[in-house]
Write a protein that holds these residues in place. Structure first.
Motif, PDB file in Angstrom:
ATOM      1  N   TYR A  37     -39.557 -17.911  60.716  1.00  0.00           N
ATOM      2  CA  TYR A  37     -38.591 -19.052  58.176  1.00  0.00           C
ATOM      3  C   TYR A  37     -38.461 -19.763  59.349  1.00  0.00           C
ATOM      4  O   TYR A  37     -38.030 -20.439  60.075  1.00  0.00           O
ATOM      5  CB  TYR A  37     -38.486 -17.837  57.501  1.00  0.00           C
ATOM      6  N   GLN A  39     -37.431 -24.169  57.334  1.00  0.00           N
ATOM      7  CA  GLN A  39     -36.229 -24.674  55.898  1.00  0.00           C
ATOM      8  C   GLN A  39     -36.647 -26.202  56.550  1.00  0.00           C
ATOM      9  O   GLN A  39     -35.906 -26.265  57.074  1.00  0.00           O
ATOM     10  CB  GLN A  39     -35.071 -24.429  55.663  1.00  0.00           C
ATOM     11  N   LYS A  43     -35.754 -28.177  50.783  1.00  0.00           N
ATOM     12  CA  LYS A  43     -36.705 -27.279  50.434  1.00  0.00           C
ATOM     13  C   LYS A  43     -35.863 -25.748  50.794  1.00  0.00           C
ATOM     14  O   LYS A  43     -35.499 -25.786  51.678  1.00  0.00           O
ATOM     15  CB  LYS A  43     -37.902 -27.255  51.393  1.00  0.00           C
ATOM     16  N   GLU A  44     -36.750 -24.804  50.125  1.00  0.00           N
ATOM     17  CA  GLU A  44     -36.392 -23.515  50.008  1.00  0.00           C
ATOM     18  C   GLU A  44     -36.697 -22.736  51.454  1.00  0.00           C
ATOM     19  O   GLU A  44     -37.518 -23.631  52.082  1.00  0.00           O
ATOM     20  CB  GLU A  44     -36.932 -22.867  49.137  1.00  0.00           C
ATOM     21  N   ARG A  45     -36.477 -21.684  51.997  1.00  0.00           N
ATOM     22  CA  ARG A  45     -36.395 -21.604  53.336  1.00  0.00           C
ATOM     23  C   ARG A  45     -38.283 -20.409  52.830  1.00  0.00           C
ATOM     24  O   ARG A  45     -38.426 -19.854  52.117  1.00  0.00           O
ATOM     25  CB  ARG A  45     -35.911 -20.144  53.759  1.00  0.00           C
ATOM     26  N   GLU A  46     -39.308 -20.852  53.961  1.00  0.00           N
ATOM     27  CA  GLU A  46     -40.291 -20.444  53.920  1.00  0.00           C
ATOM     28  C   GLU A  46     -40.592 -19.374  54.788  1.00  0.00           C
ATOM     29  O   GLU A  46     -40.742 -20.047  56.044  1.00  0.00           O
ATOM     30  CB  GLU A  46     -41.989 -20.749  53.557  1.00  0.00           C
ATOM     31  N   ALA A  60     -48.803 -17.728  57.208  1.00  0.00           N
ATOM     32  CA  ALA A  60     -49.061 -18.440  56.323  1.00  0.00           C
ATOM     33  C   ALA A  60     -49.664 -19.073  56.292  1.00  0.00           C
ATOM     34  O   ALA A  60     -50.065 -19.566  57.748  1.00  0.00           O
ATOM     35  CB  ALA A  60     -47.386 -19.232  56.357  1.00  0.00           C
TER      36      ALA A  60
END
Length: 120
Positions: A37, A39, A43-46, A60
């Motif tokens: 993941y 981050q 920003k949010e962790r993705e 992703a």
């Protein structure tokens, strides 16, 4: 006790490559899904990519065609090969693993993260 330790981050120029590694250790009965993941600041962790114990992968959209996730034969180490890196890939990259410590106990574990900076 389970630990995930990442390595391989650093500074790279746009278009360059990096290979991240994450090794799981400790009281492990079985590791199911492992993943990476990211981050970025503010920003949010993705999700970047995941890989199951049988080798099935998921990426992703931004990672497809540029990043490759893999696991070693023992299944305790996961890698992320990142090619054609862009400045927008700059982030802290975290390793995640869903681990069974016993037949009936399962939990998600996280590493501390490794910084990837893409800049000229």
């Amino acid at each position: 006790q389970v630990q995930l330790v990442e390595s391989g981050g650093g500074l790279v120029q746009p278009g360059g490559s990096l290979r991240l590694s994450c090794a799981a250790s400790g009281s492990i009965f079985r590791i199911n899904v492992m993943g990476w993941y990211s981050q970025a600041p503010g920003k949010e962790r993705e999700l970047v990519a995941t890989i199951t114990s049988t080798g099935s992968t998921n990426y992703a959209n931004f990672a497809k065609g540029r990043f490759t996730i893999s696991r070693d034969n023992a299944g305790n180490t996961v890698y992320l090969q990142m090619d054609s890196l862009k400045p927008e890939d700059t982030a802290v990259y975290y390793c995640n693993a869903n681990i069974r410590t016993t037949l009936v106990s399962r939990a998600d574990y996280w590493g501390r993260g490794t910084q990837v900076t893409v800049s000229s």
